[in-house]
Design a protein around this motif. Structure first.
Motif, PDB file in Angstrom:
ATOM      1  N   LYS A 165      -3.967   9.298   0.801  1.00 11.39           N
ATOM      2  CA  LYS A 165      -4.236   8.210   1.722  1.00 11.39           C
ATOM      3  C   LYS A 165      -5.692   8.266   2.137  1.00 11.39           C
ATOM      4  CE  LYS A 165      -1.820   6.264   5.588  1.00 11.39           C
ATOM      5  NZ  LYS A 165      -0.866   6.528   6.656  1.00 11.39           N
TER       6      LYS A 165
ATOM      7  N   GLU B 212       0.826  -1.207   0.000  1.00  8.46           N
ATOM      8  CA  GLU B 212       0.000   0.000   0.000  1.00  8.46           C
ATOM      9  C   GLU B 212       0.861   1.258   0.000  1.00  8.46           C
ATOM     10  OE1 GLU B 212      -3.643   1.985   2.588  1.00  8.46           O
ATOM     11  OE2 GLU B 212      -3.272  -0.184   2.684  1.00  8.46           O
TER      12      GLU B 212
ATOM     13  N   VAL C 110      -1.103   9.949  -4.802  1.00  7.22           N
ATOM     14  CA  VAL C 110      -2.285   9.217  -4.374  1.00  7.22           C
ATOM     15  C   VAL C 110      -2.562   9.541  -2.926  1.00  7.22           C
ATOM     16  CG1 VAL C 110      -3.333   6.950  -4.093  1.00  7.22           C
ATOM     17  CG2 VAL C 110      -1.786   7.378  -5.999  1.00  7.22           C
TER      18      VAL C 110
ATOM     19  N   GLN D 137       0.840   4.267  -3.028  1.00 10.33           N
ATOM     20  CA  GLN D 137       0.584   5.683  -2.749  1.00 10.33           C
ATOM     21  C   GLN D 137       1.681   6.605  -3.297  1.00 10.33           C
ATOM     22  OE1 GLN D 137       0.234   5.611   1.495  1.00 10.33           O
ATOM     23  NE2 GLN D 137      -1.740   4.557   1.465  1.00 10.33           N
TER      24      GLN D 137
END
Length: 278
Positions: free
Chosen positions: A277, A262, A275, A266
């Motif tokens: 959160k 993840e 990107v 991001q």
């Protein structure tokens, strides 16, 4: 362990190892190779997201239960010198700056060895030989400079090298990759002076930031960075003004870290928007 973003680059994570800054903690790094035609764009983009360069690698901390290592930069237009920093400027007024292409010299390496032996004899770079030093200076796929600070003799025929900084030129600032200085001149605060001179260089070049590397609250080796005005740190995916260094909280709940995959998802790549959160 490998995680991949579409269209490259590939990101990797190191195995846990003892933290060099905080006793009793373990560190891991998320990193990617810096190469090819997009090297400069990738370096510019990831530097704005807390990454640092080491030769042809970009990395940032990705520790499981700690977030103490914070990428730090100075907002050049808002910076004002403190009284002690003005004194440091006066102490080193005799130094002459010379900007060179990233090419290692024996004189640089001799100063580097003196610095390590006196300041970081038990550090990870303590055993670096002249060939590894040359690689650190010369293996750069982007616009880098070696900035030397010397005292010239009265006849200007010789010079005494006092400090050196390997500096990257980013699209929004100067990134101080690694600096070292003559430990015999410790009272002159050369580390502080080199940062002050980089702020001046950034002002002259119209660049908004000077990137200092990582600030680690609680690490005496890093205390000097928190003494600069207009300092920002990269926290939670954004640059945040650092107002109170003494009370800055770097504790982190062990369940709060995102999985590595993840974290990679991001990361914004060149030409893309970061990107956010969830």
């Amino acid at each position: 362990m490998r995680h991949t973003l579409p269209l490259a680059p590939q990101f990797y994570v190191t195995a846990p190892q003892p933290c060099p800054y905080l006793e009793g903690r373990l560190e891991r790094k998320l990193f990617t190779a810096l190469q090819g035609e997009q090297a400069e764009a990738l370096n510019d983009t990831l530097s704005k997201q807390g990454f640092r360069r080491s030769q042809n690698v970009l990395y940032r901390p990705s520790c499981s239960d700690c977030n103490a290592c914070l990428s730090a930069r100075i907002r050049v237009k808002d910076f004002t010198e403190s009284k002690s920093q003005r004194r440091t400027e006066k102490k080193n007024a005799q130094l002459a700056r010379r900007t060179r292409a990233p090419w290692a010299t024996e004189e640089q390496y001799e100063l580097f060895r003196k610095y390590l032996d006196a300041r970081h004899a038990d550090g990870g770079m303590a055993d670096m030989d002249v060939f590894e030093f040359a690689a650190m200076i010369e293996e750069t796929p982007i616009k880098s400079r070696v900035i030397e600070y010397s005292v010239r003799s009265e006849d200007r025929r010789t010079r005494d090298l006092a400090a050196v900084c390997l500096t990257d030129v980013l699209d929004d600032g100067l990134s101080m990759v690694y600096s070292f200085y003559d430990p015999a001149r410790h009272a002159d605060s050369l580390g502080t002076y080199v940062i002050l001179d980089h702020i001046r260089l950034a002002q002259e070049a119209g660049l908004p930031y000077v990137y200092l590397g990582y600030w680690v609250p609680g690490s005496p080796k890093m205390d000097y960075k928190a003494k600069f005005a207009a300092l920002e740190v990269y926290v939670g995916g954004q640059w945040t003004p650092m107002e109170d260094a003494e009370n800055f909280d770097t504790r982190q709940h062990p369940l709060s870290n995102d999985p590595i995959a993840e974290q990679v998802a991001q990361i914004a790549l060149p030409g893309a928007q970061p990107v956010k959160k969830r």
